[in-house]
Write a protein that holds these residues in place. Structure first.
Motif, short mmCIF file in Angstrom:
data_model
loop_
_atom_site.label_atom_id
_atom_site.label_comp_id
_atom_site.label_asym_id
_atom_site.label_seq_id
_atom_site.Cartn_x
_atom_site.Cartn_y
_atom_site.Cartn_z
N ASN A 165 -36.79 74.29 16.63
CA ASN A 165 -35.42 74.78 16.76
C ASN A 165 -34.99 75.56 15.53
OD1 ASN A 165 -35.03 73.69 19.35
ND2 ASN A 165 -34.62 71.69 18.46
N LYS A 192 -34.24 79.74 15.47
CA LYS A 192 -33.00 80.35 14.97
C LYS A 192 -33.29 81.31 13.82
CE LYS A 192 -29.85 77.11 16.85
NZ LYS A 192 -29.10 75.91 16.81
N LEU A 197 -30.86 79.81 31.18
CA LEU A 197 -31.17 79.52 29.78
C LEU A 197 -30.05 78.70 29.13
CD1 LEU A 197 -33.36 80.01 27.69
CD2 LEU A 197 -32.23 82.14 27.07
N MET A 198 -28.81 79.05 29.43
CA MET A 198 -27.69 78.29 28.86
C MET A 198 -27.70 76.86 29.41
SD MET A 198 -24.55 81.05 28.48
CE MET A 198 -24.34 81.28 30.22
N ASN A 255 -31.31 74.96 28.29
CA ASN A 255 -31.52 74.72 26.86
C ASN A 255 -30.25 74.35 26.11
OD1 ASN A 255 -33.80 76.21 27.90
ND2 ASN A 255 -34.47 76.43 25.81
N TYR A 284 -27.91 76.40 25.30
CA TYR A 284 -27.55 77.48 24.38
C TYR A 284 -26.17 78.00 24.70
CZ TYR A 284 -32.59 77.96 23.29
OH TYR A 284 -33.89 77.75 22.92
N ASP A 285 -25.44 78.45 23.68
CA ASP A 285 -24.19 79.13 23.95
C ASP A 285 -24.52 80.56 24.42
OD1 ASP A 285 -24.45 80.96 21.70
OD2 ASP A 285 -23.52 79.47 20.39
N TYR A 321 -26.21 83.05 21.78
CA TYR A 321 -27.60 82.74 21.41
C TYR A 321 -28.53 82.95 22.62
CZ TYR A 321 -31.69 80.58 19.37
OH TYR A 321 -32.96 80.36 18.90
N ALA A 322 -28.08 82.59 23.81
CA ALA A 322 -28.89 82.82 25.01
C ALA A 322 -29.14 84.32 25.20
CB ALA A 322 -28.20 82.23 26.23
N ARG A 325 -31.71 85.54 22.71
CA ARG A 325 -33.07 85.17 23.13
C ARG A 325 -33.57 86.08 24.25
NH1 ARG A 325 -35.29 80.13 21.56
NH2 ARG A 325 -37.13 81.03 22.53
#
Length: 182
Positions: free
Chosen positions: A55, A59, A129-130, A133, A135-136, A139-140, A143
């Motif tokens: 992780n 990032k 993805l959100m 995982n 993710y906000d 960030y999604a 990616r």
């Protein structure tokens, strides 16, 4: 033996296709598992990045393309060797599959006789993805946008499976694709 690469952008549904192939009795190599193994166990990565935590590494490298390139220079040759070892171990099979999300980005096309691309609309992949995982949105999106777009990859593949419906429909589409390739 027919060596088939399975690829697609993040959250397109490669794992679903991979599970269908496994349930159908095929041997399937998972490049993500190989990469994760090497990430966790690499002293080179620990020395270079100061951590083996996936992780934290994600990032770090997805925010800096230079660091991402460095990580890929370490990981890709190891994953490539693992794929070749998988082929050697399973050389008596009629067909084998390797799920390689970064097949084109890593330059692995030469390893395969055929390539299947798993596709899904951008907004569907973003939502998956959100949810998957945690993710906000930003960030999604970061990616998703770190990968080449689907339109540049699909013409390089022998079959495209669109994963935008039910699991049953995905199963039907996988079987259709296999009839064309094998």
């Amino acid at each position: 033996m027919i060596k088939v690469g399975l690829t697609g952008n993040i959250a397109s549904g490669k794992s679903g296709v991979q599970n269908i192939l496994l349930l159908s009795g095929y041997k399937v190599f998972d490049a993500d598992e190989s990469a994760h193994f090497h990430l966790i166990n690499s002293k080179v990565i620990l020395d270079e990045f100061g951590t083996n935590d996936r992780n934290i590494l994600a990032k770090t490298v997805f925010a800096d393309k230079t660091k991402l390139k460095k990580l890929e220079e370490i990981i890709h040759p190891l994953v490539r060797q693992d794929i070749q070892d998988f082929f050697d171990v399973n050389n008596s099979e009629k067909a084998v599959f390797a799920s390689v999300p970064l097949l084109f980005e890593a330059g692995f096309e030469d390893l395969f006789d055929k390539v299947i691309f798993v596709s899904a609309p951008y907004n569907v992949r973003l939502e998956r993805l959100m949810k998957r995982n945690g993710y906000d949105f930003d960030y999604a999106k970061l990616r998703l946008d770190s990968q080449s777009d689907e339109e540049s990859k699909i013409p390089r593949c022998d079959c495209t499976i669109v994963n935008d419906s039910t699991f049953e429909e995905l199963e039907r589409r996988v079987k259709e694709c296999l009839k064309l390739l094998l």
